[in-house]
Every structure is written in C-alpha cells, then in structure tokens.
Write a protein that holds these residues in place. Sequence first.
Motif, PDB file in Angstrom:
ATOM      1  N   TYR A 130       0.962  -1.235   0.185  1.00  0.00           N
ATOM      2  CA  TYR A 130       0.080   0.051  -0.001  1.00  0.00           C
ATOM      3  C   TYR A 130       1.028   1.328  -0.159  1.00  0.00           C
ATOM      4  CZ  TYR A 130      -3.364  -3.474   1.511  1.00  0.00           C
ATOM      5  OH  TYR A 130      -4.355  -4.675   1.507  1.00  0.00           O
ATOM      6  N   LEU A 131       0.263   2.381  -0.891  1.00  0.00           N
ATOM      7  CA  LEU A 131       1.096   3.561  -0.681  1.00  0.00           C
ATOM      8  C   LEU A 131      -0.088   4.707  -0.602  1.00  0.00           C
ATOM      9  CD1 LEU A 131       3.503   5.802  -1.494  1.00  0.00           C
ATOM     10  CD2 LEU A 131       2.982   5.005  -3.832  1.00  0.00           C
ATOM     11  N   THR A 132       0.332   5.530   0.368  1.00  0.00           N
ATOM     12  CA  THR A 132      -0.703   6.757   0.446  1.00  0.00           C
ATOM     13  C   THR A 132       0.131   7.980   0.909  1.00  0.00           C
ATOM     14  OG1 THR A 132      -2.554   7.618   1.510  1.00  0.00           O
ATOM     15  CG2 THR A 132      -1.060   6.058   2.848  1.00  0.00           C
ATOM     16  N   MET A 133      -0.086   9.054   0.129  1.00  0.00           N
ATOM     17  CA  MET A 133       0.707  10.261   0.057  1.00  0.00           C
ATOM     18  C   MET A 133      -0.597  11.446   0.149  1.00  0.00           C
ATOM     19  SD  MET A 133       4.564  10.020  -1.216  1.00  0.00           S
ATOM     20  CE  MET A 133       5.484   8.763  -0.390  1.00  0.00           C
ATOM     21  N   ILE A 134      -0.144  12.488   0.658  1.00  0.00           N
ATOM     22  CA  ILE A 134      -0.863  13.669   0.513  1.00  0.00           C
ATOM     23  C   ILE A 134       0.033  14.729  -0.333  1.00  0.00           C
ATOM     24  CG2 ILE A 134      -0.615  14.643   2.820  1.00  0.00           C
ATOM     25  CD1 ILE A 134      -3.133  15.985   2.474  1.00  0.00           C
ATOM     26  N   ILE A 135      -0.429  15.327  -1.547  1.00  0.00           N
ATOM     27  CA  ILE A 135       0.327  15.996  -2.481  1.00  0.00           C
ATOM     28  C   ILE A 135      -0.703  17.115  -3.066  1.00  0.00           C
ATOM     29  CG2 ILE A 135       1.701  14.197  -3.052  1.00  0.00           C
ATOM     30  CD1 ILE A 135       0.162  13.586  -5.606  1.00  0.00           C
ATOM     31  N   PRO A 136      -0.134  18.334  -3.705  1.00  0.00           N
ATOM     32  CA  PRO A 136      -0.944  18.932  -4.522  1.00  0.00           C
ATOM     33  C   PRO A 136      -1.583  18.584  -5.530  1.00  0.00           C
ATOM     34  CG  PRO A 136       1.531  19.906  -4.259  1.00  0.00           C
ATOM     35  CD  PRO A 136       1.370  18.342  -3.570  1.00  0.00           C
ATOM     36  N   ALA A 137      -2.803  19.109  -5.953  1.00  0.00           N
ATOM     37  CA  ALA A 137      -3.497  18.238  -6.877  1.00  0.00           C
ATOM     38  C   ALA A 137      -3.307  18.908  -8.222  1.00  0.00           C
ATOM     39  CB  ALA A 137      -4.971  18.601  -6.578  1.00  0.00           C
ATOM     40  N   ARG A 138      -2.214  19.725  -8.593  1.00  0.00           N
ATOM     41  CA  ARG A 138      -2.013  20.252  -9.632  1.00  0.00           C
ATOM     42  C   ARG A 138      -1.377  19.117 -10.739  1.00  0.00           C
ATOM     43  NH1 ARG A 138       2.756  22.231  -6.912  1.00  0.00           N
ATOM     44  NH2 ARG A 138       1.625  24.073  -6.135  1.00  0.00           N
ATOM     45  N   TRP A 139      -1.061  18.032 -10.305  1.00  0.00           N
ATOM     46  CA  TRP A 139      -0.692  16.969 -11.510  1.00  0.00           C
ATOM     47  C   TRP A 139      -1.950  16.439 -12.127  1.00  0.00           C
ATOM     48  CZ3 TRP A 139      -2.880  12.300 -11.245  1.00  0.00           C
ATOM     49  CH2 TRP A 139      -3.724  11.693 -10.327  1.00  0.00           C
ATOM     50  N   SER A 159      -3.525  17.880 -14.344  1.00  0.00           N
ATOM     51  CA  SER A 159      -3.619  18.225 -15.532  1.00  0.00           C
ATOM     52  C   SER A 159      -1.926  18.358 -16.213  1.00  0.00           C
ATOM     53  CB  SER A 159      -4.265  19.782 -15.793  1.00  0.00           C
ATOM     54  OG  SER A 159      -3.862  20.755 -14.832  1.00  0.00           O
ATOM     55  N   GLY A 160      -1.109  17.955 -15.436  1.00  0.00           N
ATOM     56  CA  GLY A 160       0.169  18.038 -15.792  1.00  0.00           C
ATOM     57  C   GLY A 160       0.915  19.510 -15.533  1.00  0.00           C
ATOM     58  N   GLY A 161       1.753  19.563 -16.441  1.00  0.00           N
ATOM     59  CA  GLY A 161       2.300  21.007 -16.399  1.00  0.00           C
ATOM     60  C   GLY A 161       3.782  20.940 -16.333  1.00  0.00           C
ATOM     61  N   LYS A 162       4.427  22.024 -15.643  1.00  0.00           N
ATOM     62  CA  LYS A 162       5.791  21.865 -15.635  1.00  0.00           C
ATOM     63  C   LYS A 162       6.592  20.677 -14.890  1.00  0.00           C
ATOM     64  CE  LYS A 162       9.715  24.808 -14.250  1.00  0.00           C
ATOM     65  NZ  LYS A 162      10.193  26.175 -13.630  1.00  0.00           N
ATOM     66  N   GLY A 163       7.194  19.890 -15.814  1.00  0.00           N
ATOM     67  CA  GLY A 163       7.819  18.617 -15.243  1.00  0.00           C
ATOM     68  C   GLY A 163       6.967  17.163 -14.756  1.00  0.00           C
ATOM     69  N   LEU A 164       5.560  17.543 -15.047  1.00  0.00           N
ATOM     70  CA  LEU A 164       4.414  16.693 -14.347  1.00  0.00           C
ATOM     71  C   LEU A 164       3.667  15.826 -15.298  1.00  0.00           C
ATOM     72  CD1 LEU A 164       2.930  19.042 -11.525  1.00  0.00           C
ATOM     73  CD2 LEU A 164       4.642  16.894 -11.152  1.00  0.00           C
ATOM     74  N   ASP A 165       3.970  16.298 -16.932  1.00  0.00           N
ATOM     75  CA  ASP A 165       3.065  15.412 -17.627  1.00  0.00           C
ATOM     76  C   ASP A 165       3.318  13.891 -17.766  1.00  0.00           C
ATOM     77  OD1 ASP A 165       2.125  18.004 -18.373  1.00  0.00           O
ATOM     78  OD2 ASP A 165       3.530  18.204 -20.118  1.00  0.00           O
ATOM     79  N   ASP A 166       4.511  13.638 -17.637  1.00  0.00           N
ATOM     80  CA  ASP A 166       4.710  12.270 -17.666  1.00  0.00           C
ATOM     81  C   ASP A 166       4.327  11.305 -16.342  1.00  0.00           C
ATOM     82  OD1 ASP A 166       6.054  12.128 -20.113  1.00  0.00           O
ATOM     83  OD2 ASP A 166       8.152  12.342 -19.242  1.00  0.00           O
ATOM     84  N   PHE A 167       4.313  12.208 -15.148  1.00  0.00           N
ATOM     85  CA  PHE A 167       3.865  11.693 -14.102  1.00  0.00           C
ATOM     86  C   PHE A 167       2.161  11.464 -14.019  1.00  0.00           C
ATOM     87  CE2 PHE A 167       2.245  12.590  -9.707  1.00  0.00           C
ATOM     88  CZ  PHE A 167       2.557  11.676  -9.078  1.00  0.00           C
ATOM     89  N   ARG A 168       1.482  12.554 -14.419  1.00  0.00           N
ATOM     90  CA  ARG A 168       0.153  12.642 -14.894  1.00  0.00           C
ATOM     91  C   ARG A 168      -0.282  11.417 -15.612  1.00  0.00           C
ATOM     92  NH1 ARG A 168      -1.454  16.690 -19.112  1.00  0.00           N
ATOM     93  NH2 ARG A 168      -0.371  14.978 -20.184  1.00  0.00           N
ATOM     94  N   ASP A 169       0.392  11.329 -16.625  1.00  0.00           N
ATOM     95  CA  ASP A 169       0.305   9.984 -17.333  1.00  0.00           C
ATOM     96  C   ASP A 169       0.230   8.700 -16.983  1.00  0.00           C
ATOM     97  OD1 ASP A 169      -0.578  12.060 -19.280  1.00  0.00           O
ATOM     98  OD2 ASP A 169       1.427  11.426 -20.464  1.00  0.00           O
ATOM     99  N   GLU A 170       1.365   8.710 -16.046  1.00  0.00           N
ATOM    100  CA  GLU A 170       1.488   7.309 -15.341  1.00  0.00           C
ATOM    101  C   GLU A 170       0.445   7.115 -14.423  1.00  0.00           C
ATOM    102  OE1 GLU A 170       4.544   5.398 -12.152  1.00  0.00           O
ATOM    103  OE2 GLU A 170       5.484   6.282 -13.940  1.00  0.00           O
TER     104      GLU A 170
END
Length: 501
Positions: A220-229, A231-242
Amino acid sequence: MNNRLNYNPDVLSCLANLSNDEVFTPPGLANQMLDMLPQELFQSPDTKFLDPCTKSGVFLREIAKRLIEGLAAQIPDLQERIDHIMHHQLYGIAITRLTSMMSRRSLYCSKDASGRYSISKFEDEDGNIRYDDIKHTWVQGKCRYCGASQEVYDRDGDLESHAYEFIHTDNPNTIYNNMTFDVIIGNPPYQMEDGGGRDSSAISLYHLFILQAKKLNPRYLTMIIPARWYSGGKGLDDFRDEMLNDDRIRIIHDFPETKDCFPGLNIRGGVCYFLWERDNRGDCKVINHIKDTTISSNRPLLEKDCTVFIRYNQAISILRKIQAQKEQTFGEIVSSRKPFGLASNFDRFQTKKTPMFNIKLYRFGDCGYVNIEQIEKLQNIVKNYKVLVSKASPGGDEYPHSIVSAPIISEPNSVCTETYLVIKTVPSREQAENLITYIKTRFFRFMMSLVKNTQNISRGSYMFVPLQDFSKPWTDEELYKKYGLTDEEIQFIESMIRPME
C-alpha cells in the motif's frame, strides 16, 4: 477558566508550516489517511511501515497508537509490545536534521533514541528514524535526481541544500538494506525554488517521492500532495500520464480548497491524498470535498477522449454532453505562451505613439507602443481584432470561482506581452464583443475549470471549451439549452462559478 486549564492540545496540531517543503500534517488528517488502509494491518506484528519524508513524525506516532492497541492480545506486556513496534515495524527517513529530531521526539518521546528518556532503547541515537546529509549530484548545472539549480543550491554546510535522501539514489532499496515495506505513507516536500519567481518557476518534487516509493513495491502507498498533477504542467506531464493509467489507485480524496486539509495554507489548485494498492486493480473511488459537501463516485481516472483528470464527479455528465457534439474547442485556437514573442518584462517600448512606434502594446497594468519589427511571432494577426485574457487567474480557491480576469478587445494594429493569451482573432469589433459575452458566461468558465487548477492559465486550460458562432452574443440560458443540461447540472455549474460583471 477550568476549561482553559484543562485544555491540553496535541502539539503536532499547533505546528506552523515553515515553507512549501515543510508542510506539517495535522494529526486528524494523518488519521484520515490511515483510515483508508485495511485495519487488520495494525493487528499484525509483521506489518512494516515507512515514512520516507518524515517531518513531525505524526504518521509514525499515529501508526504506533494503532499498533499498540491492535497487538495488545498478541503481545500483552506493554513495554515488550512498544519495543517490538518501535524496533521492527516503524521506520522513517527525515528530510532535515531538525525534522529527524522532531520525529524521534514524537515517536520515542526523546530526540535521542538511545537516551534515558526514550520509551524504547536503541543502540544509537537515530533509532529507526534516519537522516543523512546527502549532497546533490551536479550535471551541467542541475541535480540529476531532483533538478535543483547548482547556482542556487550548491551551498556551504550552514545552509539547507534540500537534497532529500529518499529521492537522491537510483536504488532506494539500499537505504534500509532491501527491507520489504507493507505500507509507505507520507507528506512529501512539494517543491523547491529554481532561482526564478515564486511558484511559477518552482520545481515540483512530490511526484519523485511517489515514483521512488513504487520502486520499493509496497502493498500500500498513500501520500498527500498538491492536486496540480491532475492536468500536468511543468515537469509533471509524464507523472500525470502514469498516475491516470494506473488502475491500482483505488481511492482519491480531493480537496480543491487547501485550507480544508491545512488550515492557513493556500496551495493553488488544492490538494489530494490517495491510496495505491499493489494487488488490487479497478476503478477509483473519487471523493470530492467541497465546503461541507462530500460527493463520491467510482470511475476510471481517465475519461474517454481525455488526457487530464476530471476532478469533479458532478462534471462528468456535463462534459460527456458537450463532447457528444464533436465541436471544435478553444484549445485548438488559443495562442501559446508569449503570443507575439514579447516577455512580460519587455521594456523596449514607447509610452506615446509615433510614426515608428505605432503598434499598441497591451502589457501588465498599462499600454505602450512598439515597432512592427520588434514583433517576433504572429505578425499576420497584428491587423486583426483579437480578444485577450490574462494568463494569471484572479482570486484564490474559494467558491464560487472567477477563473479568468476580464477579457480585453485588442483592436487592429495592437499586440500584447506574455501577460496575456490571444483567445481568438475575429473579423469585427462586434464579433469581439460577442466573444466576450461567451467568455463571461458561467458555462465557458466552468468548462475551463475542469482543467485549470493552478493560478496560471495556458492554452490547455481551454481544451474542453466548445467554439460557438460569434455573429451573435451568448447567454448561459442559451448554452444550457443547447447542450441539454439538467437543472441539477446547471445548479452545480452556478455553485462553482460566480457571475462576471
């Protein structure tokens, strides 16, 4: 007076956030995240937990409380039970030396795990909460692991380098000698400044912790993070897709207003926490927390013909009705950033119109005049009527939203700096005015809100906004009727988006 004397607050609920990399988790929020896990995990003496970015130690402390209760029957002696839990079940990697001491104080009741006041004695002062002063690995001026700027973070030992141990290695298994963890949980550092302006030029870090945690293959993996992922954006597009294509994400709790999780903190676009289950695949339970309302839906993270996550459950039916029309969208025609090649800080303009400087320049706060030869891009539309909208959205995250600032009609022989995006060129002022009536509708701005979850507005923010006929003005009532929206759908739109004067 007696109530005040008896008031004994949890010190971890009183910590102020130091920065965007040290956002402390309130105990109540930590427990909400722990509630997502199968509770039998806390009844097994073999379950191992890791917080790879511990700050206050709140996750480890709250897990310890549950284990102490859950293992009471199996290990009746309290001290023996505490020793087993502390030595064999709870592990942490601190993000700074200070937070390592805070975490040990929270978990062991002593910053020195080998000291006389520690509730469970270890041979060394760290116990199972480690901190190593890791250095960045510089390659061509950037850290190869986190992207930090060497110019900014190649510091002497008196300043924090923000080189976090968990993400500064190719093989995180070596940190705890190939130990297998059942649960990885945490609130990772969100970003680090790269030497430019605040937020807009910050490097995201939180996704690196998630990707690294998956390498450890926990149950199990659980984390609290910003929601900006979303829609992707700076450095986050590949992470969003994954993330959106990972059907092991089984629960997402979505908070568009950060203060609902972290009182006093505003992270544009809100935050979320999720549960990833290695051995369980399927649709995700998406839970929206909007003011005092909670709305839940089981659905795929990635809707058909979408490349971003649609955060609002109630928006799905609306989006499907619009997409069924198969109309062209503004995402295909809005200009890219810096439409005419002129930066926001462009200063080679005249304040008064002259024969040489005769092209009007719309810039932040005022106007000026430039020469046609200074215009690097889109010279072919300079003579057209255009509608401009600021690329920075107004206000905060409170409902209802504005989404965009007031649009501007850019007349023929005018351009703008990158402060603005060109929404569309039109053949006449009348059509420009009609386009503005559309932008001002709640419908237009609601369709933008499905993508836009940061302060900055990009071309992609308009990907769901359908194009209309601008030989006429538009009203919300006409648009609701055109797309066959129900009273419930209309009510949701109007609860989310405020009228624009």
